[in-house]
Write a protein that holds these residues in place. Structure first.
Motif: not given
Length: 291
Positions: A39-48, A53-58
C-alpha cells in the motif's frame, strides 16, 4: 528453520484464489504462510500534526484486506501458521524484496484494476521474471488448482540450466504424492532435409534418442534422491511450450526454469516460461537458475 511461503494479496478474486492455493501448499510442505499487501498511501499522506481520531480510509482498507485474507487462510487450515503485513511500497518492489526471505512467492494471475482481456497481470509477470526465489502463479481451472489430477510436469532443457527446476519439481511431486512427468522437446534442424522416408525416419529417431538420453541425464540425480516419485519421461517433437501447454489441461502444476543473468535487471523469462504464464491451464512455478 524453513523460510515462509509468501503470498501477495490485494483483495482481488485472483489473489483470493492464490491465498487458498497457498494455504494448501504450505500445509503440504510444512511451511508457515506470510500474507503481504502493498500500500502506497503512507508515502503520499500529508504528515501534518492532527488531533483528529479519524484514520485515513486508505489505511483502513489496507488493513482490512490483509486481515480478511489472513482470516480466510486460517479458516481454510487452522494448522498452518499465518501472519500478515501491510508494507508501504508498490506491489512489485514489495514482493521482490520479500523474495530474499521466502521459500517461494505465490501470486494470482491478475490483480485489481487489470485491463479486461489481459492474460496475465503486470505484477505477476514482473515478479515471476525477476524474483530470486521460485514463484507460483496460480491460474487455470478449479480442478487443476485443487490438485485432482495427481500430475506434476517439468520442462527439461539443458541439464546445467534446468537443474534447479528439476529438483523443485521432484520436491513438489513428492510432497503431493503425485507422478512427475518430465518433458524434453526436440526438433530437426531447419537445414536438415531428407527426401527418402526411411532415411528421414532414421534421422528423426536419432534426434529422439539424443533427447531421451539428455532427459535421463538431467533427471539422474533427482531420481536417486527421490526414489519414491513415479517418473514418466517424454521426449516430444515440436516446440517445448506447445507440448507443455497441451499437457497442462490435465496437470496440477507445471514447473519451468528461468535463467537469471548477473547484472541484468530486465524481465528474465524464456519463451517457454512466458507462454506458460500467459496460457497454461494449471498453476505454474517459475524456478530461477543462475547462469
Amino acid at each position: 528453520m524453513e523460510l515462509p511461503l509468501v503470498v501477495g494479496v490485494d483483495g482481488s478474486d485472483s489473489s483470493l484464489q492464490a491465498v487458498d492455493w497457498a494455504v494448501d501448499e504450505a500445509a503440504r510442505l510444512g511451511l508457515s504462510l506470510r500474507l503481504v499487501h502493498a500500500s502506497l498511501w503512507e508515502r503520499y499522506e500529508a504528515r501534518r500534526p492532527s488531533f483528529s481520531t479519524d484514520r485515513p480510509a486508505e489505511e483502513v482498507l489496507a488493513e482490512h484486506i490483509a486481515a480478511s485474507c489472513a482470516e480466510r487462510a486460517q479458516l481454510r487450515n487452522p494448522q498452518v501458521k499465518v501472519s500478515s503485513d501491510v508494507l508501504p511500497d508498490d506491489a512489485v518492489s514489495t514482493l521482490l524484496h520479500a523474495a530474499h526471505e521466502s521459500f517461494a512467492l505465490v501470486v494470482g494471475s491478475r490483480g485489481r484494476g487489470e485491463v479486461a482481456g489481459l492474460l496475465l497481470g503486470s505484477v505477476s509477470l514482473a515478479v515471476a521474471a525477476r524474483a530470486v526465489c521460485p514463484v507460483f502463479v496460480v491460474r487455470g481451472g478449479e480442478r487443476n488448482q485443487q490438485g485432482t489430477f495427481g500430475k506434476v510436469m517439468v520442462g527439461v532443457g539443458d541439464s546445467t540450466e534446468g537443474s534447479a527446476a528439476v529438483r523443485f519439481a521432484f520436491r513438489e511431486a513428492e510432497a503431493r504424492g503425485s507422478a512427475l512427468h518430465a518433458v524434453r522437446a526436440w526438433r530437426r534442424p531447419a537445414h536438415e532435409h531428407v527426401d527418402h522416408p526411411l532415411v528421414a525416419d532414421d534421422a528423426a529417431g536419432a534426434h529422439e534418442e539424443r533427447a531421451s538420453a539428455l532427459l535421463t541425464d538431467a533427471l539422474r540425480d533427482a531420481v536417486r534422491d527421490h526414489p519414491q516419485v513415479d517418473v514418466h519421461r517424454q521426449a516430444v517433437e515440436g516446440p517445448a511450450h506447445k507440448a507443455l501447454l497441451d499437457a497442462s489441461a490435465e496437470a496440477d502444476l507445471v514447473v519451468v526454469g528461468a535463467l537469471r543473468r548477473h547484472g541484468h535487471f530486465g524481465l528474465q523469462l524464456g519463451r517457454v516460461a512466458h507462454a506458460l504464464l500467459h496460457h497454461a491451464e494449471c498453476p505454474v512455478a517459475v524456478v530461477p537458475q543462475r547462469a
